[in-house]
Design an enzyme around this catalytic site. Structure first.
Site, PDB file in Angstrom:
ATOM      1  N   ARG A  82       0.646  -1.069   0.088  1.00 60.67           N
ATOM      2  CA  ARG A  82      -0.034  -0.207   0.096  1.00 60.67           C
ATOM      3  C   ARG A  82       0.893   1.093   0.059  1.00 60.67           C
ATOM      4  O   ARG A  82       0.429   2.135   0.328  1.00 60.67           O
ATOM      5  CB  ARG A  82      -0.666  -0.081   1.338  1.00 60.67           C
ATOM      6  CG  ARG A  82      -0.238  -0.196   2.501  1.00 60.67           C
ATOM      7  CD  ARG A  82      -1.132   0.307   3.969  1.00 60.67           C
ATOM      8  NE  ARG A  82      -0.527   0.041   4.646  1.00 60.67           N
ATOM      9  CZ  ARG A  82      -0.813   0.346   6.345  1.00 60.67           C
ATOM     10  NH1 ARG A  82      -1.924   1.090   6.321  1.00 60.67           N
ATOM     11  NH2 ARG A  82      -0.092   0.216   7.063  1.00 60.67           N
ATOM     12  N   LYS A 137       1.974   6.515   1.690  1.00 60.72           N
ATOM     13  CA  LYS A 137       1.508   5.185   2.371  1.00 60.72           C
ATOM     14  C   LYS A 137       0.017   5.458   2.251  1.00 60.72           C
ATOM     15  O   LYS A 137      -0.407   6.228   2.694  1.00 60.72           O
ATOM     16  CB  LYS A 137       2.193   5.079   3.719  1.00 60.72           C
ATOM     17  CG  LYS A 137       1.981   3.863   4.523  1.00 60.72           C
ATOM     18  CD  LYS A 137       2.947   3.858   5.665  1.00 60.72           C
ATOM     19  CE  LYS A 137       2.615   2.710   6.413  1.00 60.72           C
ATOM     20  NZ  LYS A 137       3.595   2.655   7.783  1.00 60.72           N
ATOM     21  N   ASP A 197      -6.426  -3.870   1.216  1.00 64.89           N
ATOM     22  CA  ASP A 197      -6.827  -2.863   0.474  1.00 64.89           C
ATOM     23  C   ASP A 197      -6.310  -1.965   0.014  1.00 64.89           C
ATOM     24  O   ASP A 197      -6.487  -0.956  -0.868  1.00 64.89           O
ATOM     25  CB  ASP A 197      -8.216  -2.421   1.289  1.00 64.89           C
ATOM     26  CG  ASP A 197      -7.697  -1.690   2.328  1.00 64.89           C
ATOM     27  OD1 ASP A 197      -6.548  -1.318   2.754  1.00 64.89           O
ATOM     28  OD2 ASP A 197      -8.651  -1.083   3.180  1.00 64.89           O
ATOM     29  N   GLY A 198      -4.891  -1.860   0.246  1.00 68.64           N
ATOM     30  CA  GLY A 198      -3.979  -0.789  -0.145  1.00 68.64           C
ATOM     31  C   GLY A 198      -4.250   0.476   0.731  1.00 68.64           C
ATOM     32  O   GLY A 198      -3.468   1.514   0.396  1.00 68.64           O
ATOM     33  N   ARG A 225      15.707  -1.992   3.065  1.00 71.44           N
ATOM     34  CA  ARG A 225      15.350  -2.939   4.348  1.00 71.44           C
ATOM     35  C   ARG A 225      16.112  -4.085   4.335  1.00 71.44           C
ATOM     36  O   ARG A 225      16.659  -4.686   3.195  1.00 71.44           O
ATOM     37  CB  ARG A 225      13.911  -3.293   4.516  1.00 71.44           C
ATOM     38  CG  ARG A 225      13.035  -2.213   4.234  1.00 71.44           C
ATOM     39  CD  ARG A 225      11.834  -2.771   3.430  1.00 71.44           C
ATOM     40  NE  ARG A 225      11.039  -1.837   2.913  1.00 71.44           N
ATOM     41  CZ  ARG A 225      10.024  -1.063   3.682  1.00 71.44           C
ATOM     42  NH1 ARG A 225       9.644  -1.579   4.740  1.00 71.44           N
ATOM     43  NH2 ARG A 225       9.378  -0.071   2.959  1.00 71.44           N
ATOM     44  N   ASP A 265      11.620  -6.841   7.544  1.00 69.73           N
ATOM     45  CA  ASP A 265      11.151  -5.723   6.612  1.00 69.73           C
ATOM     46  C   ASP A 265      11.033  -4.309   7.307  1.00 69.73           C
ATOM     47  O   ASP A 265      10.868  -3.317   6.435  1.00 69.73           O
ATOM     48  CB  ASP A 265       9.773  -6.067   6.164  1.00 69.73           C
ATOM     49  CG  ASP A 265       8.771  -6.514   7.102  1.00 69.73           C
ATOM     50  OD1 ASP A 265       9.155  -7.145   7.918  1.00 69.73           O
ATOM     51  OD2 ASP A 265       7.448  -6.020   6.885  1.00 69.73           O
ATOM     52  N   ASN A 266      11.026  -4.161   8.375  1.00 67.97           N
ATOM     53  CA  ASN A 266      10.966  -2.745   9.056  1.00 67.97           C
ATOM     54  C   ASN A 266      12.466  -2.604   9.758  1.00 67.97           C
ATOM     55  O   ASN A 266      12.360  -1.568  10.651  1.00 67.97           O
ATOM     56  CB  ASN A 266       9.709  -2.866  10.410  1.00 67.97           C
ATOM     57  CG  ASN A 266       8.465  -2.988   9.730  1.00 67.97           C
ATOM     58  OD1 ASN A 266       8.516  -2.738   8.660  1.00 67.97           O
ATOM     59  ND2 ASN A 266       7.764  -3.540  10.475  1.00 67.97           N
ATOM     60  N   ASP A 310       8.692   2.793  10.068  1.00 69.91           N
ATOM     61  CA  ASP A 310       7.530   2.146   9.926  1.00 69.91           C
ATOM     62  C   ASP A 310       6.811   2.054  11.324  1.00 69.91           C
ATOM     63  O   ASP A 310       7.067   1.041  12.050  1.00 69.91           O
ATOM     64  CB  ASP A 310       7.576   0.464   9.542  1.00 69.91           C
ATOM     65  CG  ASP A 310       7.169   0.460   8.239  1.00 69.91           C
ATOM     66  OD1 ASP A 310       6.812   1.431   7.622  1.00 69.91           O
ATOM     67  OD2 ASP A 310       6.895  -0.816   7.679  1.00 69.91           O
TER      68      ASP A 310
HETATM   69  P1  AMP Z   1       3.602  -3.365   7.954  1.00 69.14           P
HETATM   70  O1  AMP Z   1       3.027  -4.136   8.998  1.00 69.14           O
HETATM   71  O2  AMP Z   1       3.225  -1.990   7.685  1.00 69.14           O
HETATM   72  O3  AMP Z   1       5.282  -3.080   8.096  1.00 69.14           O
HETATM   73  O4  AMP Z   1       3.401  -4.068   6.631  1.00 69.14           O
HETATM   74  C1  AMP Z   1       3.569  -5.373   6.371  1.00 69.14           C
HETATM   75  C2  AMP Z   1       3.189  -5.642   4.865  1.00 69.14           C
HETATM   76  O5  AMP Z   1       1.817  -5.854   4.752  1.00 69.14           O
HETATM   77  C3  AMP Z   1       3.747  -4.864   3.902  1.00 69.14           C
HETATM   78  O6  AMP Z   1       4.308  -5.690   2.628  1.00 69.14           O
HETATM   79  C4  AMP Z   1       2.657  -3.749   3.564  1.00 69.14           C
HETATM   80  O7  AMP Z   1       2.867  -3.474   2.380  1.00 69.14           O
HETATM   81  C5  AMP Z   1       1.475  -4.762   3.751  1.00 69.14           C
HETATM   82  N1  AMP Z   1       0.233  -4.103   3.956  1.00 69.14           N
HETATM   83  C6  AMP Z   1       0.127  -3.865   5.312  1.00 69.14           C
HETATM   84  N2  AMP Z   1      -1.351  -3.163   5.114  1.00 69.14           N
HETATM   85  C7  AMP Z   1      -1.555  -3.180   3.984  1.00 69.14           C
HETATM   86  C8  AMP Z   1      -2.889  -2.766   3.377  1.00 69.14           C
HETATM   87  N3  AMP Z   1      -3.993  -2.128   4.139  1.00 69.14           N
HETATM   88  N4  AMP Z   1      -3.078  -3.286   2.233  1.00 69.14           N
HETATM   89  C9  AMP Z   1      -1.935  -3.792   1.424  1.00 69.14           C
HETATM   90  N5  AMP Z   1      -0.827  -4.472   1.841  1.00 69.14           N
HETATM   91  C10 AMP Z   1      -0.741  -4.021   3.291  1.00 69.14           C
HETATM   92 MG    MG Z   2       6.641  -2.469   7.189  1.00 66.22          MG
END
Ligand code: AMP
Ligand code: MG
Length: 505
Positions: A92, A112, A124-125, A182, A251-252, A261
């Site tokens: 997203r 984001k 949902d992005g 990352r 990834d963070n 993040d």
């Molecule tokens: P995060 O927990 O924000 O570090 O995200 C972990 C993974 O989940 C990453 O690949 C994000 O792009 C994906 N992600 C988190 N929230 C969404 C969302 N609402 N729609 C699509 N991908 C998401």
């Molecule tokens: Mg992340």
């Protein structure tokens, strides 16, 4: 509407084909600008006075990209809570482009919540307004504390609800980062056995973040060592202010060594090393006290990913990687002790004093823990004690007499150091020490109850005033302005005991 002009130079898109997909942000129905970081904008060469609000809103919602933007979704993998996901990626988020700022530093500009990408899987992005404002508050707090961090440039409400456990207002965040490389970016190509791409990526990371290594003999080993050092320094800084990241997945974990993040992160209130707030961190993997070990673990994943680049002989590669990673605990301890010494008002320490200084810190921390004293205020009031005003410090303790022995020990340690570089008179030395301590021990942190109050007002009632007041307070954490006293107060203990944070999805 006129397009914003920014001097983009998109090196990632240019140099690393195969590490991303081109993608466009999804248009939003009704963009309205809720936050704009003017000082950061100027740093990036964007004069906020020269652009009207509607243009900023349409630009930073993705409705009308600035000229020269190359929006891409970056590929990455990651270990999440210990388990490997070979394909995460920007689900997203979008990297809009890179700018070289006024100080000559290359910075990523990224969205984001700008709509689903091919990496979105079932998501949902989108992003909800609350978590995006949270990233602004905590990121700006960290920046003001002097801790390396990504920063928020803008938050635009989209006018479109997003569904989580209920409908919430949607928003797009624009974030500025040293880069979005990352540990998980390297894991992505390593897991696919794509060593050519891995090498290109590593050389790109070196050129961008560690250019001094470019011509070194074992430059990829140098990269691993350098990231290890930066992450050790970063986590030591987190520990010094009681910051709990909450979701330290690989990834963070930034190759540039920035905090990145902001999801379920929070600051500790009363000192308790086992503190963890995140609702999704069921085994408290990322509790306060575990953070150094967890980043060490993440660096071991980076080492594994880099193995094919370290040596042709596999055993030799493993040995080299192991050696680099094994340097972490000492490096972390060095950074931690330096930070703790500064917080104690000790601007120097010999190697012989190391052991006793560690004990001094540990005894202080166990006093705080036993009496459930607020971590931030305890350090801040210790600065008063350095000037002989112990009353406000003692007032934080239920049993202040337990403090006396330790205070005497600390004072004699301070006295042992006064001499060489400090002012001649004892009073002047004490005042200088207190002042130095107030420069490293914040008075204001992002208190959880204040953060939640600000986000609820913004998200539920469309009232941004509490958010703006809190943001202003967080911008000057080391200044004790009586008008901001409400922001320095700890949350009620019952609030903290029940407090849970959620991943910003
Ligand atoms: P995060 O927990 O924000 O570090 O995200 C972990 C993974 O989940 C990453 O690949 C994000 O792009 C994906 N992600 C988190 N929230 C969404 C969302 N609402 N729609 C699509 N991908 C998401
Ligand atoms: Mg992340």
């Amino acid at each position: 509407m006129e397009k914003i002009k920014l001097a983009f130079d998109n090196s990632y898109a240019r140099e690393l084909p195969g590490c991303y997909v081109h993608w466009q942000p999804q248009p939003v129905p009704e963009p309205s600008l809720l936050f704009f970081g003017e000082e950061l904008a100027r740093e990036l060469g964007l004069d906020p006075a020269a652009v009207d609000e509607a243009t900023l809103a349409s630009t930073f919602s993705g409705n009308q990209l600035p000229e020269g933007a190359t929006p891409i979704a970056q590929a990455y993998a990651g270990h999440q809570f210990g388990n490997f996901s070979p394909q995460l990626g920007d689900g997203r988020a979008l990297l809009i482009g890179e700018l070289v700022d006024r100080h000559g530093r290359r910075r990523d500009l990224a969205f984001k919540g700008s709509g689903p990408t091919p990496f979105a899987r079932r998501g949902d992005g989108k992003a909800a307004l609350g978590p995006m404002l949270r990233e602004v508050l905590i990121g700006e707090a960290m920046h003001a504390l002097g801790i390396p961090t990504t920063r928020a440039l803008a938050v635009v409400a989209t006018g479109e609800p997003v569904f989580r456990d209920r409908y919430l207002p949607g928003a797009v965040l624009t974030r500025v980062a040293a880069s979005h490389l990352r540990v998980g970016t390297f894991e992505y190509f390593a897991a696919r056995g794509d060593h050519e791409q891995l090498r290109r990526l590593a050389d790109y990371a070196i050129a961008r973040h560690y250019p001094e290594l470019a011509d070194a003999d074992e430059r990829h080993l140098g990269l691993l060592r350098a990231v290890t050092r930066r992450q050790a320094a970063l986590v030591a800084q987190w520990m010094g202010v009681g910051f709990i990241h909450g979701v330290m997945n690989t990834d963070n974990t930034s190759i540039a060594g920035e905090t990145i993040d902001y999801g379920p992160c929070a600051f500790m209130e009363a000192y308790e090393p086992a503190t963890a707030f995140s609702s999704i961190d069921r085994f408290n993997r990322y509790a306060y006290e575990n953070q150094p070990r967890m980043v060490h673990w993440n660096l071991a994943r980076l080492a594994e990913a880099l193995l094919p680049l370290l040596a042709d002989d596999q055993q030799r590669a493993v040995d080299l990687a192991g050696e680099a990673i094994n340097a972490f605990p000492d490096e972390y301890r060095r950074c931690w002790l330096a930070s703790m010494r500064a917080k104690l008002g000790l601007n120097a320490g010999t190697a012989e004093q190391e052991g006793s200084d560690v004990v001094l810190v540990e005894e202080w921390l166990s006093l705080l823990q036993r009496q459930r004293v607020d971590f931030t205020l305890a350090w801040r009031r210790l600065a008063d004690a350095a000037e002989g005003q112990v009353q406000r410090l003692r007032a934080l303790f239920a049993e202040p007499q337990a403090l006396d022995d330790w205070l005497a020990k600390w004072q004699s340690r301070c006295a042992a150091q006064a001499g060489a570089s400090l002012p001649a008179s004892p009073a002047a030395a004490q005042a200088a020490r207190a002042q130095a301590m107030r420069g490293v021990n914040p008075w204001i942190i992002a208190r959880n109850h204040r953060v939640e109050e600000a986000l609820a007002a913004a998200s539920d009632d469309g009232d941004l005033a509490p958010f703006e007041r809190l943001l202003a307070a967080l911008a000057q954490p080391y200044r004790e302005d009586p008008a901001l006293a409400a922001f320095a107060e700890p949350a009620p203990a019952a609030f903290t005991a029940a407090y849970r944070t959620f991943c910003g999805t």
